[in-house]
Design an enzyme around this catalytic site. Structure first.
Site, PDB file in Angstrom:
ATOM      1  N   GLU A  66       1.901   6.745  -9.158  1.00  0.00           N
ATOM      2  CA  GLU A  66       1.827   5.728 -10.211  1.00  0.00           C
ATOM      3  C   GLU A  66       1.715   6.371 -11.593  1.00  0.00           C
ATOM      4  O   GLU A  66       2.297   5.874 -12.567  1.00  0.00           O
ATOM      5  CB  GLU A  66       0.627   4.814  -9.958  1.00  0.00           C
ATOM      6  CG  GLU A  66       0.710   4.000  -8.690  1.00  0.00           C
ATOM      7  CD  GLU A  66       0.210   4.754  -7.457  1.00  0.00           C
ATOM      8  OE1 GLU A  66       0.178   4.158  -6.376  1.00  0.00           O
ATOM      9  OE2 GLU A  66      -0.147   5.961  -7.584  1.00  0.00           O
ATOM     10  N   PRO A 269       3.550  19.875   1.125  1.00  0.00           N
ATOM     11  CA  PRO A 269       2.682  18.751   1.516  1.00  0.00           C
ATOM     12  C   PRO A 269       2.386  17.836   0.334  1.00  0.00           C
ATOM     13  O   PRO A 269       2.314  18.276  -0.815  1.00  0.00           O
ATOM     14  CB  PRO A 269       1.407  19.444   2.012  1.00  0.00           C
ATOM     15  CG  PRO A 269       1.819  20.851   2.318  1.00  0.00           C
ATOM     16  CD  PRO A 269       2.908  21.174   1.340  1.00  0.00           C
ATOM     17  N   ARG A 270       2.191  16.573   0.651  1.00  0.00           N
ATOM     18  CA  ARG A 270       1.904  15.579  -0.386  1.00  0.00           C
ATOM     19  C   ARG A 270       0.560  15.840  -1.045  1.00  0.00           C
ATOM     20  O   ARG A 270       0.422  15.691  -2.260  1.00  0.00           O
ATOM     21  CB  ARG A 270       1.923  14.181   0.258  1.00  0.00           C
ATOM     22  CG  ARG A 270       1.449  13.042  -0.629  1.00  0.00           C
ATOM     23  CD  ARG A 270       2.416  12.743  -1.714  1.00  0.00           C
ATOM     24  NE  ARG A 270       2.046  11.556  -2.470  1.00  0.00           N
ATOM     25  CZ  ARG A 270       2.654  11.192  -3.597  1.00  0.00           C
ATOM     26  NH1 ARG A 270       3.655  11.911  -4.072  1.00  0.00           N
ATOM     27  NH2 ARG A 270       2.277  10.109  -4.243  1.00  0.00           N
ATOM     28  N   LEU A 312       1.369  22.637  -7.796  1.00  0.00           N
ATOM     29  CA  LEU A 312       1.356  21.263  -8.295  1.00  0.00           C
ATOM     30  C   LEU A 312       2.328  21.109  -9.461  1.00  0.00           C
ATOM     31  O   LEU A 312       2.545  22.048 -10.233  1.00  0.00           O
ATOM     32  CB  LEU A 312      -0.053  20.875  -8.747  1.00  0.00           C
ATOM     33  CG  LEU A 312      -1.133  20.842  -7.661  1.00  0.00           C
ATOM     34  CD1 LEU A 312      -2.495  20.543  -8.295  1.00  0.00           C
ATOM     35  CD2 LEU A 312      -0.803  19.809  -6.600  1.00  0.00           C
ATOM     36  N   GLY A 313       2.886  19.932  -9.600  1.00  0.00           N
ATOM     37  CA  GLY A 313       3.710  19.610 -10.759  1.00  0.00           C
ATOM     38  C   GLY A 313       5.072  20.269 -10.777  1.00  0.00           C
ATOM     39  O   GLY A 313       5.698  20.365 -11.829  1.00  0.00           O
ATOM     40  N   ASN A 338       8.669   8.513  -2.724  1.00  0.00           N
ATOM     41  CA  ASN A 338       9.737   8.240  -3.675  1.00  0.00           C
ATOM     42  C   ASN A 338      10.942   9.154  -3.437  1.00  0.00           C
ATOM     43  O   ASN A 338      10.847  10.361  -3.605  1.00  0.00           O
ATOM     44  CB  ASN A 338       9.177   8.427  -5.091  1.00  0.00           C
ATOM     45  CG  ASN A 338      10.231   8.276  -6.162  1.00  0.00           C
ATOM     46  OD1 ASN A 338      11.269   7.674  -5.933  1.00  0.00           O
ATOM     47  ND2 ASN A 338       9.966   8.841  -7.327  1.00  0.00           N
ATOM     48  N   LEU A 339      12.085   8.570  -3.074  1.00  0.00           N
ATOM     49  CA  LEU A 339      13.299   9.369  -2.885  1.00  0.00           C
ATOM     50  C   LEU A 339      14.180   9.415  -4.129  1.00  0.00           C
ATOM     51  O   LEU A 339      15.192  10.115  -4.154  1.00  0.00           O
ATOM     52  CB  LEU A 339      14.100   8.847  -1.698  1.00  0.00           C
ATOM     53  CG  LEU A 339      15.094   7.684  -1.891  1.00  0.00           C
ATOM     54  CD1 LEU A 339      15.917   7.504  -0.609  1.00  0.00           C
ATOM     55  CD2 LEU A 339      14.472   6.409  -2.321  1.00  0.00           C
ATOM     56  N   ILE A 340      13.809   8.672  -5.169  1.00  0.00           N
ATOM     57  CA  ILE A 340      14.639   8.587  -6.372  1.00  0.00           C
ATOM     58  C   ILE A 340      14.744   9.938  -7.068  1.00  0.00           C
ATOM     59  O   ILE A 340      15.807  10.317  -7.580  1.00  0.00           O
ATOM     60  CB  ILE A 340      14.071   7.521  -7.335  1.00  0.00           C
ATOM     61  CG1 ILE A 340      14.106   6.142  -6.673  1.00  0.00           C
ATOM     62  CG2 ILE A 340      14.844   7.500  -8.650  1.00  0.00           C
ATOM     63  CD1 ILE A 340      13.302   5.088  -7.416  1.00  0.00           C
ATOM     64  N   GLU A 341      13.647  10.711  -7.074  1.00  0.00           N
ATOM     65  CA  GLU A 341      13.661  12.006  -7.758  1.00  0.00           C
ATOM     66  C   GLU A 341      14.689  12.941  -7.140  1.00  0.00           C
ATOM     67  O   GLU A 341      15.430  13.617  -7.852  1.00  0.00           O
ATOM     68  CB  GLU A 341      12.262  12.625  -7.722  1.00  0.00           C
ATOM     69  CG  GLU A 341      11.256  11.860  -8.550  1.00  0.00           C
ATOM     70  CD  GLU A 341       9.835  12.365  -8.355  1.00  0.00           C
ATOM     71  OE1 GLU A 341       9.015  12.165  -9.265  1.00  0.00           O
ATOM     72  OE2 GLU A 341       9.532  12.956  -7.307  1.00  0.00           O
TER      73      GLU A 341
END
Length: 437
Positions: A66, A269-270, A312-313, A338-341
């Protein structure tokens, strides 16, 4: 009867909060064992300490996804209101770290207090934001009530509501309806989201699209990913991005059984607190691996089969460095990520069967030829290897992904337009209570 139902719903909610109160510090301590950020800033979770900013444009984004999705909206709002302070609230340490990385040079970032009436009243009284934007679907009854009593207009932006979540909110129908009726505007992602929100009580939700389509891949990360790929050599690269607990073990077994030795698996990993646990899984699978965090300035070893993305990032850089991307959280009933990226970087995308949190975007990507759905880890590896061996198919899916991402941009402009009238009427201290109930 409606008044009695609302009283009943409120009573149930308050009872649940009362019962949960002793568990909150225990939960923070437990989570803090693996992620030390949960042990910090407890004063903010209790609305204590000095007021960080007043009269701000306030955006609440619960965690990483988000917070990142808010980027184009925050940019649009800052362009329209350059003198307004920006306040960001979140609930997780990773969300806070993401906010610091993306907005730390201009925004004040704090944790949102827990949804107890006295905490939310103090939070709103101390900060007196000009307006509040709740990313996706964050319906906290006491927060919404406190904002309405203080005359702080609220908007739901990038609102999504799966059928499963709608059933959950429908268990307290009168309370959910009262919350939604106190919100000044709802910008839903899709027709289905708008319909579910309207059924629960939202008045005339607008369909604005998904803000995540408006996030442009950062040029610096694309360059970083290209540099990584050059260092890794001509090896085919399969990326497993944003994987969740329970997915990595199955994926590693299938990779060890099926994948040729020259294929490199990049596993990201998420949740960062799981990096060490995933490293142990890779070791248990008997696959030589290296960590991304230890790779700066050194080349990838020729015998390395798995690169653990423990940084990260850098997700856009990982997408730029791969040939095929699997987007995790979808092999198990976790809702997907999210698959848009991945599509916006021009990479073929694979997803599992469980994408209910991103159902519309996933459906559109598959229809556009940018993504394929797989049934399990074995099917994932089989399809990934097929793509890695077919340059023309990869190119077609990558081009379809770029077109798919470009076709659905524009949500930030539409959401900013919805918010603009509320900001024009808003101001700290202006009283505008919402509907009673």
């Amino acid at each position: 009867m409606p008044t009695l139902r609302l009283l009943f719903d409120w009573s149930l909610y308050r009872l649940a909060l009362l019962l949960a109160a002793p568990l909150i510090p225990l939960r923070l301590l437990w989570r803090g064992r693996r992620e030390r950020g949960y042990l910090e800033h407890w004063n903010e979770r209790l609305a204590l300490g000095p007021a960080p900013v007043t009269g701000a444009l306030w955006i609440h984004a619960v965690s990483v996804g988000e917070m990142r999705a808010a980027q184009p909206l925050i940019a649009a709002l800052r362009s329209a209101h350059p003198d307004a302070p920006v306040l960001l609230t979140c609930m997780t340490p990773t969300g806070r770290a993401t906010a610091e990385a993306l907005y730390g040079d201009f925004a004040r970032i704090v944790y949102l207090p827990y949804d107890y009436a006295w905490l939310m009243r103090r939070f709103v009284r101390l900060l007196r934001p000009r307006a509040g934007i709740l990313m996706e679907t964050e319906l906290w009854p006491n927060l919404i009530h406190a904002a309405a009593q203080a005359g702080v207009p609220l908007v739901l932006a990038n609102a999504r509501l799966s059928a499963r979540s709608a059933r959950g909110y429908a268990r307290l129908p009168a309370l959910t309806r009262a919350c939604l009726q106190r919100i000044g505007g709802v910008a839903a992602q899709t027709d289905a989201d708008a319909a579910r929100l309207q059924t629960l009580g939202a008045g005339s939700p607008q369909i604005a699209g998904n803000l995540k389509f408006d996030i442009a891949p950062p040029a610096a990360q694309l360059e970083r990913g290209a540099a990584w790929k050059a260092k890794w050599g001509p090896r085919p690269v399969l990326l497993a991005a944003s994987t969740r607990e329970g997915e990595e073990a199955a994926l590693l077994r299938a990779f060890a059984d099926i994948a040729p030795a020259e294929v490199l698996l990049v596993l990201v990993p998420r949740h960062p607190q799981r990096f060490d646990a995933v490293a142990a899984l890779i070791e248990a699978a008997g696959l030589p691996f290296q960590r991304r965090s230890a790779l700066d300035g050194t080349n990838l070893n020729a015998e390395t089969r798995v690169l653990l993305g423990d940084s990260l990032g850098e997700l856009f850089a990982y997408y730029a460095a791969c040939d095929v991307a699997f987007v995790g959280g979808s092999l198990l009933p976790l809702g997907g990520q999210n698959l848009i990226e991945a599509a916006s970087v021009g990479r073929p995308v694979l997803v599992g069967s469980h994408t209910f949190n991103f159902e519309e975007a996933t459906r559109l990507a598959i229809e556009a030829g940018a993504a394929l759905r797989v049934s399990d880890a074995g099917d994932l590896l089989a399809n990934a290897l097929k793509l890695l061996n077919d340059d023309s198919l990869r190119a077609r899916m990558g081009e379809a992904g770029l077109a798919f991402a470009a076709r659905h941009r524009g949500a930030a402009t539409r959401v900013a337009a919805l918010i603009a009238p509320l900001l024009a009427d808003a101001g700290p201290g202006r009283s505008r209570p919402g509907p009673r109930g």
